[in-house]
Design a protein around this motif. Structure first.
Motif, PDB file in Angstrom:
ATOM      1  N   GLN A  41       0.826  -1.202   0.000  1.00  0.00           N
ATOM      2  CA  GLN A  41       0.000   0.000   0.000  1.00  0.00           C
ATOM      3  C   GLN A  41       0.865   1.257   0.000  1.00  0.00           C
ATOM      4  O   GLN A  41       0.559   2.238  -0.691  1.00  0.00           O
ATOM      5  N   GLN A  42       1.956   1.215   0.765  1.00  0.00           N
ATOM      6  CA  GLN A  42       2.854   2.364   0.783  1.00  0.00           C
ATOM      7  C   GLN A  42       3.487   2.581  -0.585  1.00  0.00           C
ATOM      8  O   GLN A  42       3.596   3.713  -1.061  1.00  0.00           O
ATOM      9  N   GLN A  43       3.910   1.487  -1.221  1.00  0.00           N
ATOM     10  CA  GLN A  43       4.554   1.611  -2.531  1.00  0.00           C
ATOM     11  C   GLN A  43       3.572   2.117  -3.587  1.00  0.00           C
ATOM     12  O   GLN A  43       3.936   2.931  -4.439  1.00  0.00           O
ATOM     13  N   LEU A  44       2.331   1.646  -3.531  1.00  0.00           N
ATOM     14  CA  LEU A  44       1.338   2.130  -4.489  1.00  0.00           C
ATOM     15  C   LEU A  44       1.087   3.625  -4.304  1.00  0.00           C
ATOM     16  O   LEU A  44       0.940   4.373  -5.284  1.00  0.00           O
ATOM     17  N   ALA A  45       1.051   4.065  -3.044  1.00  0.00           N
ATOM     18  CA  ALA A  45       0.864   5.494  -2.781  1.00  0.00           C
ATOM     19  C   ALA A  45       2.058   6.298  -3.286  1.00  0.00           C
ATOM     20  O   ALA A  45       1.897   7.383  -3.862  1.00  0.00           O
ATOM     21  N   LEU A  46       3.265   5.766  -3.103  1.00  0.00           N
ATOM     22  CA  LEU A  46       4.461   6.464  -3.579  1.00  0.00           C
ATOM     23  C   LEU A  46       4.486   6.537  -5.099  1.00  0.00           C
ATOM     24  O   LEU A  46       4.919   7.542  -5.676  1.00  0.00           O
ATOM     25  N   ILE A  47       4.038   5.482  -5.754  1.00  0.00           N
ATOM     26  CA  ILE A  47       3.984   5.498  -7.224  1.00  0.00           C
ATOM     27  C   ILE A  47       3.026   6.576  -7.703  1.00  0.00           C
ATOM     28  O   ILE A  47       3.314   7.327  -8.642  1.00  0.00           O
ATOM     29  N   GLU A  48       1.865   6.660  -7.044  1.00  0.00           N
ATOM     30  CA  GLU A  48       0.888   7.684  -7.420  1.00  0.00           C
ATOM     31  C   GLU A  48       1.471   9.084  -7.240  1.00  0.00           C
ATOM     32  O   GLU A  48       1.314   9.961  -8.107  1.00  0.00           O
ATOM     33  N   GLU A  49       2.168   9.303  -6.111  1.00  0.00           N
ATOM     34  CA  GLU A  49       2.777  10.601  -5.871  1.00  0.00           C
ATOM     35  C   GLU A  49       3.892  10.878  -6.868  1.00  0.00           C
ATOM     36  O   GLU A  49       4.086  12.022  -7.304  1.00  0.00           O
ATOM     37  N   MET A  50       4.639   9.837  -7.238  1.00  0.00           N
ATOM     38  CA  MET A  50       5.719  10.012  -8.197  1.00  0.00           C
ATOM     39  C   MET A  50       5.182  10.441  -9.551  1.00  0.00           C
ATOM     40  O   MET A  50       5.732  11.343 -10.200  1.00  0.00           O
ATOM     41  N   GLU A  51       4.079   9.822  -9.985  1.00  0.00           N
ATOM     42  CA  GLU A  51       3.479  10.200 -11.274  1.00  0.00           C
ATOM     43  C   GLU A  51       3.119  11.679 -11.287  1.00  0.00           C
ATOM     44  O   GLU A  51       3.458  12.418 -12.211  1.00  0.00           O
ATOM     45  N   GLU A  52       2.411  12.091 -10.242  1.00  0.00           N
ATOM     46  CA  GLU A  52       1.965  13.475 -10.192  1.00  0.00           C
ATOM     47  C   GLU A  52       3.147  14.425 -10.046  1.00  0.00           C
ATOM     48  O   GLU A  52       3.215  15.476 -10.694  1.00  0.00           O
ATOM     49  N   GLY A  53       4.111  14.048  -9.201  1.00  0.00           N
ATOM     50  CA  GLY A  53       5.238  14.922  -8.950  1.00  0.00           C
ATOM     51  C   GLY A  53       6.094  15.169 -10.175  1.00  0.00           C
ATOM     52  O   GLY A  53       6.500  16.304 -10.450  1.00  0.00           O
ATOM     53  N   VAL A  54       6.369  14.119 -10.935  1.00  0.00           N
ATOM     54  CA  VAL A  54       7.209  14.278 -12.120  1.00  0.00           C
ATOM     55  C   VAL A  54       6.512  15.160 -13.147  1.00  0.00           C
ATOM     56  O   VAL A  54       7.142  16.012 -13.795  1.00  0.00           O
ATOM     57  N   ARG A  55       5.217  14.971 -13.326  1.00  0.00           N
ATOM     58  CA  ARG A  55       4.489  15.808 -14.284  1.00  0.00           C
ATOM     59  C   ARG A  55       4.540  17.282 -13.879  1.00  0.00           C
ATOM     60  O   ARG A  55       4.735  18.172 -14.704  1.00  0.00           O
TER      61      ARG A  55
END
Length: 292
Positions: free
Chosen positions: A86-100
Motif C-alpha cells: 500500500q505504501q509503494q502504491l501510494a508512492l507510485i501515485e505521488e511520483m506520477e503526479e510529482g514528475v508531471r
C-alpha cells in the motif's frame, strides 16, 4: 517473448531509414513536447511497477488462503507485505503526479484561493494513508480554532473566522498537490502511534501553513532534522564537505511549488519540553503575487 521483434523492427534497416526520411520531409511530423514525453515515460514506468506489486499481492492472497489457521509469524509477515504494498502504491501515485508537475513549464494561472478549503481537502485525501500508518491526523486548526471536515458547517458557525482571512493568490493546479505531498511526507515520517497536525495563521501580508510532527523518542534526531530541513529549504550546501542529507521526492516537489508561489519554506520547533522538540514545516504564502 524471446525472439519476438520489437515494434517496427520487422522492416529492414534501410527501409526504416527511408520511412523516417519520408516522415521528416512530409511536414506532418509534429514535435513532441517534453511534458508529453515525460508523462508517457512516467505512465509506463508506473504501470510496470504496479504490475510487480500486483503479482506480489496475488501471491500474498494465495499464501493467506493456504492455511486454515495462519501461524502468527506468517500472519505478521503477510500483514507487513500488504502494508508495504500500500505504501509503494501510494508512492507510485505521488511520483506520477510529482514528475508531471516538475516537468510542466506552463506559466501559473493565478486566482484567489481559500487556503482553508485546500488544506481541508488535503487532510481528507490523506486521512486513509494516515490511518493505514496508525498516525493520528488532527482536524485543521486556524489561529487556534479547530475546523472540522464539514467545511460548510464550520463556515456557518458564529465563531468561524472570516473566509477572506486565509485567501491568497495561487495556482490551483499546483497548490493543491503541494499541500497533499507535504502532508504525505509528514505522515510517512511520523512513527506508528504518532500524530500530525495542520495549522493556519492569518498575517497581514501572508497566510502561514504549519504542519507539526510528533516529537521523536531521541531528541538528537529533532535537532539534526531541523538543521537538515533548514539547509534544504534554503538551498544551502552542506558545510565542511559533508554529504547533503537525502530528502523525499515529496519535499523536492514541495520546494519547487513553494518557490513558484513566491512563498517561503522554513523548519520550526513547536513549544514542547526542551527534551521533546516537535519539528514543524512552515510555509508562508504571500497574499498577493508581485507580477513582473
Amino acid at each position: 517473448m524471446p525472439g519476438t521483434p520489437e515494434p517496427g523492427s520487422a522492416l529492414p534497416s534501410d527501409a526504416q531509414a527511408s520511412n523516417a526520411q519520408v516522415a521528416a520531409g512530409s511536414g506532418n511530423a509534429q514535435p513532441v513536447s517534453s511534458v508529453h514525453e515525460v508523462s508517457t515515460l512516467i505512465e509506463q514506468s508506473a504501470h510496470d511497477l504496479r504490475s510487480s506489486l500486483n503479482a506480489i499481492q496475488s501471491w500474498a492472497y494465495v499464501l493467506d488462503r493456504a492455511f486454515d489457521t495462519t501461524p502468527a509469524p506468517a500472519q505478521r509477515a503477510l500483514d507487513g507485505i500488504r502494508s508495504g504494498m500500500q505504501q509503494q502504491l501510494a508512492l507510485i501515485e505521488e511520483m506520477e503526479e510529482g514528475v508531471r508537475l516538475l516537468a510542466d513549464e506552463a506559466p501559473p494561472r493565478w486566482q484567489q484561493l481559500d487556503l482553508r478549503e485546500l488544506a481541508l481537502q488535503a487532510i481528507a485525501d490523506r486521512r486513509h494513508a494516515a490511518e493505514a500508518r496508525g498516525v493520528l491526523l488532527s482536524p485543521l486548526s486556524t489561529d487556534g480554532a479547530a475546523i472540522w471536515p464539514d467545511a460548510s458547517a464550520s463556515a456557518n458557525a458564529p465563531d468561524a473566522p472570516d473566509a477572506a482571512a486565509y485567501r491568497i493568490d495561487g495556482d490551483a493546479m499546483r497548490l493543491a498537490p503541494l499541500l497533499r505531498h507535504l502532508l504525505a511526507h509528514c505522515i510517512w515520517r511520523a512513527p506508528a502511534g504518532g500524530a500530525v497536525s495542520v495549522h493556519l495563521f492569518s498575517e497581514p501580508d501572508y497566510v502561514k501553513l504549519r504542519i507539526t510532527e510528533s516529537p521523536p523518542l531521541d531528541s538528537q534526531r529533532s535537532a539534526s532534522r531541523l538543521a537538515a530541513l533548514t539547509d534544504f529549504f534554503g538551498r544551502r550546501p552542506p558545510q565542511g564537505g559533508e554529504t547533503p542529507s537525502r530528502q523525499s521526492s515529496a519535499l523536492l516537489l514541495t520546494r519547487r511549488m513553494v518557490e513558484m508561489h513566491g512563498a517561503v519554506l522554513s523548519a520550526e520547533s513547536a513549544g514542547c519540553d526542551s527534551d521533546k522538540v516537535s519539528v514543524c514545516i512552515a510555509v508562508r504564502f504571500p497574499r498577493h503575487m508581485r507580477l513582473a
